[in-house]
Design an enzyme around this catalytic site. Structure first.
Site, PDB file in Angstrom:
ATOM      1  N   ARG A 164      -2.090  -2.517  -7.477  1.00 36.78           N
ATOM      2  CA  ARG A 164      -1.582  -3.243  -6.322  1.00 36.78           C
ATOM      3  C   ARG A 164      -0.640  -4.359  -6.779  1.00 36.78           C
ATOM      4  NH1 ARG A 164      -2.518   0.296  -3.007  1.00 36.78           N
ATOM      5  NH2 ARG A 164      -3.575  -0.041  -1.032  1.00 36.78           N
TER       6      ARG A 164
ATOM      7  N   CYS B  90     -10.797   1.580  17.385  1.00 40.80           N
ATOM      8  CA  CYS B  90     -10.492   0.940  18.676  1.00 40.80           C
ATOM      9  C   CYS B  90      -9.160   1.464  19.186  1.00 40.80           C
ATOM     10  CB  CYS B  90     -10.411  -0.579  18.465  1.00 40.80           C
ATOM     11  SG  CYS B  90      -9.831  -1.483  19.918  1.00 40.80           S
TER      12      CYS B  90
ATOM     13  N   HIS C  34       0.908  -4.197   5.794  1.00 43.65           N
ATOM     14  CA  HIS C  34      -0.322  -4.216   6.607  1.00 43.65           C
ATOM     15  C   HIS C  34      -1.527  -4.669   5.794  1.00 43.65           C
ATOM     16  CE1 HIS C  34      -0.158  -0.306   4.625  1.00 43.65           C
ATOM     17  NE2 HIS C  34      -1.495  -0.294   4.686  1.00 43.65           N
ATOM     18  N   GLU C  35      -1.283  -5.331   4.644  1.00 41.47           N
ATOM     19  CA  GLU C  35      -2.397  -5.744   3.780  1.00 41.47           C
ATOM     20  C   GLU C  35      -2.256  -7.248   3.523  1.00 41.47           C
ATOM     21  OE1 GLU C  35      -4.150  -2.653   0.668  1.00 41.47           O
ATOM     22  OE2 GLU C  35      -2.744  -3.979  -0.342  1.00 41.47           O
TER      23      GLU C  35
ATOM     24  N   ARG D 220      -3.621   1.164  20.775  1.00 42.36           N
ATOM     25  CA  ARG D 220      -3.112   2.160  19.828  1.00 42.36           C
ATOM     26  C   ARG D 220      -1.756   2.742  20.267  1.00 42.36           C
ATOM     27  NH1 ARG D 220      -0.972   4.478  16.729  1.00 42.36           N
ATOM     28  NH2 ARG D 220      -1.609   5.912  15.061  1.00 42.36           N
TER      29      ARG D 220
ATOM     30  N   CYS E 152      -6.566  -3.608   3.711  1.00 42.61           N
ATOM     31  CA  CYS E 152      -6.439  -2.147   3.730  1.00 42.61           C
ATOM     32  C   CYS E 152      -7.167  -1.512   2.542  1.00 42.61           C
ATOM     33  CB  CYS E 152      -4.992  -1.680   3.779  1.00 42.61           C
ATOM     34  SG  CYS E 152      -4.898   0.125   3.876  1.00 42.61           S
TER      35      CYS E 152
ATOM     36  N   CYS F 275     -11.525  -4.472  19.851  1.00 45.67           N
ATOM     37  CA  CYS F 275     -11.515  -5.189  21.143  1.00 45.67           C
ATOM     38  C   CYS F 275     -12.928  -5.416  21.664  1.00 45.67           C
ATOM     39  CB  CYS F 275     -10.679  -4.426  22.165  1.00 45.67           C
ATOM     40  SG  CYS F 275     -11.495  -2.974  22.883  1.00 45.67           S
TER      41      CYS F 275
ATOM     42  N   CYS G 102       0.854  -1.197   0.000  1.00 43.29           N
ATOM     43  CA  CYS G 102       0.000   0.000   0.000  1.00 43.29           C
ATOM     44  C   CYS G 102       0.887   1.242   0.000  1.00 43.29           C
ATOM     45  CB  CYS G 102      -0.871  -0.039   1.254  1.00 43.29           C
ATOM     46  SG  CYS G 102      -1.827   1.451   1.595  1.00 43.29           S
ATOM     47  N   HIS G 103       0.325   2.358  -0.456  1.00 42.27           N
ATOM     48  CA  HIS G 103       1.131   3.590  -0.477  1.00 42.27           C
ATOM     49  C   HIS G 103       1.572   3.986   0.934  1.00 42.27           C
ATOM     50  CE1 HIS G 103       2.332   7.025  -3.127  1.00 42.27           C
ATOM     51  NE2 HIS G 103       2.752   7.388  -1.938  1.00 42.27           N
ATOM     52  N   THR G 104       0.820   3.591   1.937  1.00 41.45           N
ATOM     53  CA  THR G 104       1.200   3.951   3.307  1.00 41.45           C
ATOM     54  C   THR G 104       2.526   3.292   3.701  1.00 41.45           C
ATOM     55  OG1 THR G 104      -1.135   4.206   3.829  1.00 41.45           O
ATOM     56  CG2 THR G 104       0.369   4.061   5.695  1.00 41.45           C
TER      57      THR G 104
ATOM     58  N   CYS H 142     -14.855   1.348  20.966  1.00 40.38           N
ATOM     59  CA  CYS H 142     -15.637   0.224  20.431  1.00 40.38           C
ATOM     60  C   CYS H 142     -17.068   0.274  20.959  1.00 40.38           C
ATOM     61  CB  CYS H 142     -14.992  -1.111  20.820  1.00 40.38           C
ATOM     62  SG  CYS H 142     -13.512  -1.516  19.868  1.00 40.38           S
TER      63      CYS H 142
ATOM     64  N   CYS I 260     -13.354  -1.312  24.629  1.00 41.70           N
ATOM     65  CA  CYS I 260     -12.882   0.038  24.951  1.00 41.70           C
ATOM     66  C   CYS I 260     -14.001   1.056  24.708  1.00 41.70           C
ATOM     67  CB  CYS I 260     -11.622   0.388  24.148  1.00 41.70           C
ATOM     68  SG  CYS I 260     -11.933   0.763  22.403  1.00 41.70           S
TER      69      CYS I 260
END
Ligand code: NAI
Ligand SMILES: N[C@@H](CCC(=O)N[C@@H](CSC=O)C(=O)NCC(=O)O)C(=O)O
Ligand code: ZN
Ligand code: ZN
Length: 370
Positions: free
Chosen positions: A365, A107, A63-64, A111, A170, A93, A41-43, A99, A96
């Site tokens: 992608r 959530c 993260h994908e 974090r 993602c 979760c 991903c670009h992130t 959530c 919290c």
């Protein structure tokens, strides 16, 4: 401890290095995953560029992912060994304040540690030559084996191909969710999408699903227009074809502006353009793109005084453990055409090429197969 092939970001702005890292077994409430495939991903590129204020090195990006549960730590109840899962950078979760609010998918249970590249107990499960390697976005899917908290995995249908549905971890979910959950586009609405990468094209799918009457796809790379039209764009606009601001062009094209616009690039000037492309009185602009450290958005407050709305969307507002299985079902029926997004596949050893293709505007992608 097990060995795992991983692409490690040792330093910002440097290519990833493929090395064998050590991965510690999952602790209580954690799961060990074998990653089958991961999108880029670009992130990931954004963090590698050094522009991410939370970027920490050395770390394992990614993260994908699409993955299989290999081992579970003490007390894990929601998944078992052999389950197929999508790692979640936005956990769920269900306990919290966030959530329980029912108002957000953000959530916050883990974090703080996630943003520091650590597991919830404040330590890392990765090491190389005895030195710690940091996690990234709580997922680190550019490693064949990775460890996640149980609350950060969405269990999915075992029949779904992990090398495709990984994109739901993602990009595709973010774009579709931003249109359907965050903006809540309605039949007949007009939509402008700035940036036609994985996120913008997914927003386009969302706009088609919402039955938007007009979908204006905007990019400076005209090579993206063919796929945008194939997915349902009614107009394709290249800002480089005009000698006036793109927001003026969009306002003129739409009798006063669009009902909704989406910024899917991460450029603060275009965030302004996207807002100012919206119709007076009711137009809403959603920021999806991630801008670098120190960047700020600006517009004349009059734009908001006169009824335009500026908002943002993270992971499309989707609660991963609860909602991702239905996105997987939509991919299984072809309602979400994941194949259209996968322009390249390659092994982990070639992962730096995936970043090059993204920067050159040649891929939508790339999926890394382990
Ligand atoms: N909020 C969220 O939850 C998420 C945000 N993102 C962010 O979304 C953004 C897009 O990600 P991807 O689609 O993966 O990136 P990408 O690199 O695949 O696509 C970006 C697109 O923007 C176009 N573009 C660049 N400059 C432009 C300009 N001046 N005018 C018009 N078009 C321009 C490029 O040609 C490209 O087609 C990134 O900032 C990424 O970090 C990504 C995933 C989730
Ligand atoms: N670390 C960055 C913020 C990066 C960011 O905004 N991430 C998005 C997901 S981008 C996925 O490709 C997100 O969900 N943010 C919510 C969050 O809690 O991070 C910075 O510090 O600027
Ligand atoms: Zn992403
Ligand atoms: Zn929570």
């Amino acid at each position: 401890m097990i060995k795992s092939r991983a692409a490690v970001a040792f330093e910002a702005k440097k290519p990833l290095e493929i090395v064998e890292v050590d991965v510690a077994m999952p602790k209580a409430g954690e799961v060990l995953l074998r990653v089958v495939a991961s999108g880029v991903c670009h992130t990931d590129a954004y963090t590698l560029s050094g522009a991410d204020p939370e970027g920490i090195f050395p770390s394992i990006l990614g993260h994908e992912g699409g993955a299989i549960v290999e081992a579970v730590g003490e007390g894990v109840t929601s998944v078992v060994v052999g389950d197929h899962v999508i790692p979640l950078y936005t956990p769920e979760c269900r306990q919290c304040k966030f959530c329980r609010s029912g108002k957000t998918n953000l959530c916050q249970a883990i974090r703080a540690t996630q943003g520091k590249g650590l597991m919830p107990d404040g330590t890392t499960r990765f090491s190389y030559k005895g030195e710690p390697i940091f996690h990234y976005m709580g997922t680190s899917t550019f490693s064949e084996y990775t460890v996640l908290p149980e609350i950060s995995v969405a269990k999915i249908d075992k029949q779904a191909p992990l090398e495709k549905v990984c994109l739901l971890g993602c990009g595709v979910t973010t774009g579709i969710g931003a249109v359907l959950n965050t903006a809540k586009v309605k039949p007949g609405d007009t939509v402008a999408i700035f940036g036609l990468g994985g996120i913008g094209l997914s927003a386009l799918i969302g706009a088609v699903k919402a039955k938007a009457a007009r979908i204006i796809a905007i990019d400076i790379n005209p090579a993206k227009f063919e796929i945008a039209k194939q997915l349902g764009a009614t107009d394709c606009v290249n800002p480089k074809d005009f000698d006036r601001p793109i927001q003026e062009v969009i306002v003129d094209m739409t009798d006063g502006g669009v009902d909704f616009s989406f910024e899917c690039i991460g450029n603060v000037q275009l965030m302004r353009a996207a807002l100012e492309s919206c119709h007076k009185g009711w137009g809403e602009s959603v920021i999806i793109g991630v801008a670098g450290a120190g960047q700020e958005i600006a517009t004349r407050p009059f734009q908001l005084v006169t009824g335009r709305v500026w908002r943002g969307s993270a992971f499309g507002g989707v609660r991963g453990r609860t909602e991702l299985p239905s996105y997987v079902d939509m991919a299984q029926t072809g309602e979400i055409p994941l194949d259209t997004f996968i322009t390249h596949t390659m092994g982990l050893e070639d992962i730096n090429k995936a970043f090059d293709l993204m920067h050159e505007g040649k891929s939508i992608r790339t999926v890394i197969h382990f």
